[in-house]
Motif scaffolding. Structure first.
Motif, short mmCIF file in Angstrom:
data_model
loop_
_atom_site.label_atom_id
_atom_site.label_comp_id
_atom_site.label_asym_id
_atom_site.label_seq_id
_atom_site.Cartn_x
_atom_site.Cartn_y
_atom_site.Cartn_z
N PRO A 76 0.81 -1.23 0.00
CA PRO A 76 0.00 0.00 0.00
C PRO A 76 0.83 1.27 0.00
N LEU A 77 2.03 1.22 0.57
CA LEU A 77 2.91 2.39 0.57
C LEU A 77 3.17 2.88 -0.85
N THR A 78 3.27 1.96 -1.82
CA THR A 78 3.55 2.37 -3.20
C THR A 78 2.37 3.09 -3.85
N PHE A 79 1.18 2.90 -3.29
CA PHE A 79 0.01 3.66 -3.74
C PHE A 79 0.02 5.04 -3.08
N ILE A 80 0.18 5.04 -1.75
CA ILE A 80 0.06 6.27 -0.98
C ILE A 80 1.12 7.29 -1.38
N GLU A 81 2.36 6.84 -1.66
CA GLU A 81 3.42 7.78 -2.00
C GLU A 81 3.19 8.46 -3.34
N GLN A 82 2.31 7.90 -4.18
CA GLN A 82 2.01 8.50 -5.48
C GLN A 82 0.82 9.45 -5.44
N ASN A 116 -11.83 9.96 -8.52
CA ASN A 116 -10.96 10.92 -9.19
C ASN A 116 -9.65 11.17 -8.45
N LEU A 117 -9.33 10.32 -7.46
CA LEU A 117 -8.07 10.48 -6.74
C LEU A 117 -6.92 10.54 -7.74
N PHE A 118 -6.10 11.60 -7.63
CA PHE A 118 -5.05 11.81 -8.64
C PHE A 118 -3.71 11.27 -8.15
N PHE A 119 -3.10 10.43 -8.97
CA PHE A 119 -1.79 9.86 -8.71
C PHE A 119 -0.74 10.60 -9.54
N ALA A 120 0.48 10.66 -9.01
CA ALA A 120 1.60 11.26 -9.76
C ALA A 120 1.80 10.52 -11.07
N ARG A 121 2.07 11.27 -12.13
CA ARG A 121 2.25 10.68 -13.45
C ARG A 121 3.57 11.14 -14.07
N ASP A 122 4.19 10.24 -14.81
CA ASP A 122 5.42 10.58 -15.53
C ASP A 122 5.05 11.20 -16.87
N VAL A 123 5.73 12.29 -17.21
CA VAL A 123 5.50 12.96 -18.48
C VAL A 123 6.76 12.81 -19.33
N ILE A 124 6.60 12.23 -20.51
CA ILE A 124 7.73 12.00 -21.42
C ILE A 124 7.51 12.83 -22.68
N GLN A 170 3.80 12.33 -23.81
CA GLN A 170 3.20 11.05 -23.46
C GLN A 170 3.08 10.98 -21.95
N ILE A 171 1.87 10.72 -21.46
CA ILE A 171 1.63 10.67 -20.03
C ILE A 171 1.49 9.22 -19.59
N LYS A 172 2.34 8.79 -18.68
CA LYS A 172 2.34 7.41 -18.23
C LYS A 172 1.57 7.29 -16.91
N ILE A 173 0.58 6.40 -16.92
CA ILE A 173 -0.20 6.13 -15.71
C ILE A 173 0.35 4.87 -15.05
N SER A 174 0.58 4.92 -13.75
CA SER A 174 1.21 3.80 -13.04
C SER A 174 0.27 2.61 -12.90
N LYS A 175 0.86 1.46 -12.68
CA LYS A 175 0.07 0.24 -12.46
C LYS A 175 -0.75 0.35 -11.17
N GLN A 176 -0.23 1.13 -10.19
CA GLN A 176 -0.98 1.33 -8.96
C GLN A 176 -2.27 2.13 -9.21
N ASN A 225 -3.97 2.34 -12.02
CA ASN A 225 -4.90 1.49 -12.78
C ASN A 225 -5.58 0.48 -11.87
N GLU A 226 -4.81 -0.14 -10.96
CA GLU A 226 -5.39 -1.13 -10.06
C GLU A 226 -6.34 -0.47 -9.07
N TYR A 227 -5.96 0.70 -8.55
CA TYR A 227 -6.82 1.41 -7.61
C TYR A 227 -8.21 1.66 -8.20
N LYS A 228 -8.27 2.16 -9.42
CA LYS A 228 -9.56 2.50 -10.02
C LYS A 228 -10.39 1.25 -10.31
N GLU A 229 -9.72 0.17 -10.67
CA GLU A 229 -10.44 -1.07 -10.92
C GLU A 229 -11.01 -1.65 -9.62
N LEU A 230 -10.18 -1.66 -8.56
CA LEU A 230 -10.62 -2.21 -7.28
C LEU A 230 -11.68 -1.34 -6.62
N LEU A 231 -11.55 -0.02 -6.79
CA LEU A 231 -12.53 0.90 -6.20
C LEU A 231 -13.93 0.59 -6.71
#
Length: 317
Positions: free
Chosen positions: A122-128, A226-234, A294-300, A302-308
């Motif tokens: 869960p820490l890997t979700f919360i830190e994002q 709509n909880l927003f997670f940090a995203r990588d921008v390339i 290109q905006i990269k969405i983390s696996k965390q 994606n999983e959060y929104k599916e589980l929610l």
């Protein structure tokens, strides 16, 4: 879904004495015995019901989720699924056991929460987690009372009537039960989200009506989806490094926050007028140039929104 709840009610002297005996309350009096006060003792650790009575005014604090599990399964725990219909039944049981009429009690505080059994720490979700885009972006801050990124909350100073928190439920349970038996079925990777309401004032017979509960539960889902997670921008080929840096801030902090920040920097002479105009125009025209990134969405995320969605579909009934 419903967890901690605070109930207040005006009692007669007879009702105070009856509750004192039922819950083995400690009795406190002033020097001339003109004022009697009742407080919960060790019994509340086993019953899960904390009571304080002063000037014949009852304050009862309880986790409906733990109360339900305790009455049905003999364990004070709130890490499993807890449906809306179960919460309604728990509330009715709580009032009935304490001889409280729903039309004479007020709900002053309550929490709505949801447990998500995640695949990663869960820490890997919360830190994002960055913010909740409600009516305005509510930034999620690291809670200094917990290990870093084990809990984040929005602002919760005393004037805030509603705040949000996300935390590592599995870690919290392990921390509380060090040296004790861990409950059967304990799930370590348990991410919990909660909306906390304070300074509320609903009558008990109005609070758990279908209309009110449906409204609260629906708002809970709309906020947390709509909880927003940090995203990588390339940046794509040909995009300048400065543009990628600006896009990163813009995507992760939001247009309004970024604009407010550069206005403040310009006022404090940290950036020049030319730099201010360049960034302001970049913010204004970003939609036209978004194809460069290109905006990269983390696996965390994606999983959060599916589980929610899945967990909410189970407990809202």
């Amino acid at each position: 879904m419903f967890d901690k709840i605070t109930i207040r009610a005006k009692l007669s002297n007879e009702e105070c004495v009856w509750l004192s005996q039922l819950h083995s309350l400690h009795v406190w009096t002033n020097a001339d015995v003109t004022q009697i006060e009742y407080r919960s003792g060790d019994y509340s650790k086993f019953s899960g019901v904390e009571i304080h009575i002063k000037n014949n005014v009852l304050t009862l604090k309880n986790s409906l989720h733990k109360y339900w599990n305790n009455r049905n399964y003999g364990m004070l725990r709130n890490d499993n699924a807890f449906t809306v219909s179960e919460a309604k039944s728990a509330f009715q049981m709580l009032l009935s056991e304490n001889r409280l009429h729903p039309g004479k009690v007020r709900i002053t505080q309550f929490e709505i929460g949801l447990n998500l059994n995640v695949s990663y720490d869960p820490l890997t979700f919360i830190e994002q987690v960055k913010h909740l885009p409600t009516s305005r972006n509510k930034q999620m801050f690291i809670d200094a009372n917990y290990h870093i990124n084990r809990q984040r909350t929005t602002e919760k100073y005393k004037d805030i009537r509603k705040y949000y928190k996300i935390y590592d439920k599995g870690w919290e349970m392990m921390d509380k039960k060090r040296g004790q038996t861990i409950p059967t079925g304990f799930i370590q990777n348990n991410l919990r989200i909660e909306t906390c309401f304070r300074r509320h004032n609903d009558m008990g017979d109005k609070f758990f009506t279908d209309i009110n509960i449906d409204k609260l539960v629906r708002r809970f889902y709309l906020d947390w989806r709509n909880l927003f997670f940090a995203r990588d921008v390339i940046g794509k080929k040909g995009t300048r490094i400065s543009e990628i840096e600006r896009a990163n801030i813009l995507i992760n902090e939001g247009k309004d926050s970024y604009l407010s920040a550069i206005i403040k920097d310009f006022d404090n002479r940290k950036i020049t007028e030319q730099q201010f105009r360049t960034i302001r125009e970049f913010i204004r025209d970003f939609d036209k140039h978004q194809y460069k990134f290109q905006i990269k969405i983390s696996k965390q995320e994606n999983e959060y929104k599916e589980l929610l969605y899945k967990a909410f579909d189970v407990v809202r009934k």
